[in-house]
Design an enzyme around this catalytic site. Structure first.
Site, PDB file in Angstrom:
ATOM      1  N   ARG A   5       0.779  -1.160  -0.070  1.00 51.48           N
ATOM      2  CA  ARG A   5      -0.051  -0.082   0.006  1.00 51.48           C
ATOM      3  C   ARG A   5       0.834   1.176  -0.121  1.00 51.48           C
ATOM      4  NH1 ARG A   5      -2.505  -0.990   6.078  1.00 51.48           N
ATOM      5  NH2 ARG A   5      -0.672  -0.582   7.133  1.00 51.48           N
ATOM      6  N   CYS A   9       8.283  -1.489   0.272  1.00 47.58           N
ATOM      7  CA  CYS A   9       8.194  -1.148  -1.070  1.00 47.58           C
ATOM      8  C   CYS A   9       9.367  -2.575  -1.808  1.00 47.58           C
ATOM      9  CB  CYS A   9       8.648   0.084  -1.599  1.00 47.58           C
ATOM     10  SG  CYS A   9       7.709   1.164  -0.910  1.00 47.58           S
ATOM     11  N   CYS A  40      12.628   2.137   0.871  1.00 51.59           N
ATOM     12  CA  CYS A  40      11.592   1.770   1.704  1.00 51.59           C
ATOM     13  C   CYS A  40      11.452  -0.110   1.965  1.00 51.59           C
ATOM     14  CB  CYS A  40      10.489   2.329   1.317  1.00 51.59           C
ATOM     15  SG  CYS A  40       8.749   1.670   1.942  1.00 51.59           S
TER      16      CYS A  40
END
Length: 469
Positions: A188, A398, A395
């Site tokens: 997300r 990610c 990240c």
């Protein structure tokens, strides 16, 4: 018959909604995003409407249920591998970028122990079974050779297996490799953006998508300040590429589009000290796919998503003989549930096999064998390089989903283009032909689940934009 009629009507309805002729839709956000996402896809014999009807009404619900099972929800990954290309700026300070790994006690025994068997009696003989399997494989090697030579032979065999791989996979035995519960760490929006995120995609597009020096227009769709002449030159070049290199670009573009859909569909809409509210962000979706806002790029990105879907769908169809063998089990330790999940998996793959308009992988790497093999190796090495770039994502969440989806797509390419036989493998025992590890299987079906979710989310965004016009 009723189901077929329903699917056919649904396809017609979607076509009407997307059509460019109804004037009342001419200036609506939905019209601008989806008007050109219809009809037949380039380099394929399939159309968008057939894919929508098949995925949204038949495949998606079953696939989501399967991916919630223990076998598929736990993925082993090394998020601490250093970037091999540059120093990474960590974004671990963003709380939504964090990934919570599983404690060893949370992992089912059948997943964390390759020798685990269903019964206690069998587990007492695990060592004997493993030695027996090892001996059976070594039995294929001349026993007059020394132990060192036999081991070297097996290493060569493993190296030969790696020739099929399109990804550089993590070492599962590394102390830095940990199991992650994918359901507790969903893909997300995390807030990871700006120059660092742009750099990842820029390197992928500019250095790995076969772009020649003569093309000045950035391949990265996030890049700005492009003129019509640059666009025309770029697309003339793209259409002039051989079908394999054009397919490579479309796969990467489709993966990029899919990720952008996920981020728009699971967006942090509101946050208080008590809770976070996640949901669909129509504005974010439009920014990435609206025809006007993207200067016509949005529809191309979405059509490339459908191309990617067909590639992974065909791989799922082709892997069916490997999965349906009696010796293939989804081991977690719960025999009844594992049997039930394999039954569901086979039902999904039979549905996939019944799809009427599969992509023909034989259209790629055809012609002169020497030239085809050279192009295939170049294609493989470019994709392996992209899998390495995933270790440069700052990240962690990610990075997790980037690694999983590139490994999943790499596994799909391995299934499609392996020269090893997939059909007529032994029902039980070791095979010396085509092989997939549990890691590859989990990555492939979760990556396919992500693409299937993207197709489903397009319907959700279409309805959302229609209701806001």
């Amino acid at each position: 018959m009723r189901l077929l009629l329903f699917l056919g009507c649904a396809a017609v309805a979607l076509c009407i909604v997307r059509g460019c002729s109804p004037r009342n839709f001419a200036d609506s956000p939905s019209h601008r995003c989806f008007c050109q996402v219809t009809g037949y896809l380039d380099d394929c014999t399939c159309d968008v409407e057939t894919i929508d009807a098949f995925n949204n009404f038949k495949l998606f619900p079953k696939l989501q249920k399967l991916l919630e099972s223990d076998y598929f929800r736990y993925y082993k990954v090394n998020l601490k591998k250093p970037c091999p290309f540059w120093d990474v700026v960590s974004h671990c300070g963003i709380k939504d970028c964090a990934v919570k790994p599983c404690h060893t006690s949370e992992i089912p025994d059948g997943i964390k122990s390759s020798g685990f068997k269903y019964s206690e009696e069998a587990n007492r003989h695990v060592g004997e079974l493993v030695d027996c399997e090892k001996a059976e494989r070594l039995g294929a090697v001349d026993e007059s050779l020394s132990v060192e030579t036999q081991q070297a032979f097996l290493q060569w065999a493993n190296h030969d297996d790696s020739g099929d791989n399109f990804c550089e996979a993590d070492d599962e035995h590394s102390p830095d490799a940990e199991y992650v519960d994918l359901l507790l760490n969903p893909e997300r929006y995390t807030g990871y953006k700006g120059p660092d995120a742009w750099k990842i995609w820029n390197i992928i597009y500019e250095e790995n998508c076969f772009k020649p020096q003569t093309i000045k227009r950035p391949l990265n769709p996030l890049a700005s300040s492009r003129g019509d002449n640059e666009d025309n030159t770029f697309y003339n070049w793209l259409e002039g590429l051989c079908v394999e290199k054009r397919a490579f670009y479309r796969l990467i573009s489709g993966l990029h589009a899919s990720i952008n859909i996920h981020l728009s569909a699971r967006y942090l809409l509101q946050e208080t000290w008590l809770e976070q509210i996640w949901g669909h962000n129509a504005s974010e979706f439009q920014k990435r796919f609206d025809t006007v806002l993207t200067k016509g790029e949005g529809a191309r990105r979405l059509r490339n998503l459908y191309f990617l879907y067909l590639i992974e769908l065909r791989a799922a169809s082709k892997v069916l003989p490997f999965i349906e063998r009696l010796g293939f089990q989804l081991f977690t330790g719960d025999k009844a549930r594992d049997t039930e999940n394999k039954k569901l998996l086979l039902e999904i793959l039979q549905d996939v096999k019944s799809f009427p308009l599969h992509f023909d992988e034989n259209s790629l790497f055809a012609g002169n064998k020497k030239d085809a093999d050279k192009l295939k190796e170049e294609f493989r090495l470019h994709f392996r390089n992209i899998s390495r770039i995933m270790d440069c994502v700052g990240c962690f969440k990610c990075r997790l989903w980037g690694k999983l989806q590139t490994q999943g797509l790499g596994t799909a390419l391995k299934i499609l283009f392996s020269e090893k036989q997939i059909e007529n493998l032994p029902e039980r025992g070791p095979t010396y032909g085509f092989q997939l590890t549990r890691q590859e299987i989990v990555a492939f079906f979760n990556a396919f689940g992500r693409i299937s979710t993207s197709i489903k989310e397009l319907e959700n965004f279409r309805n959302l934009l229609l209701n806001t016009q």
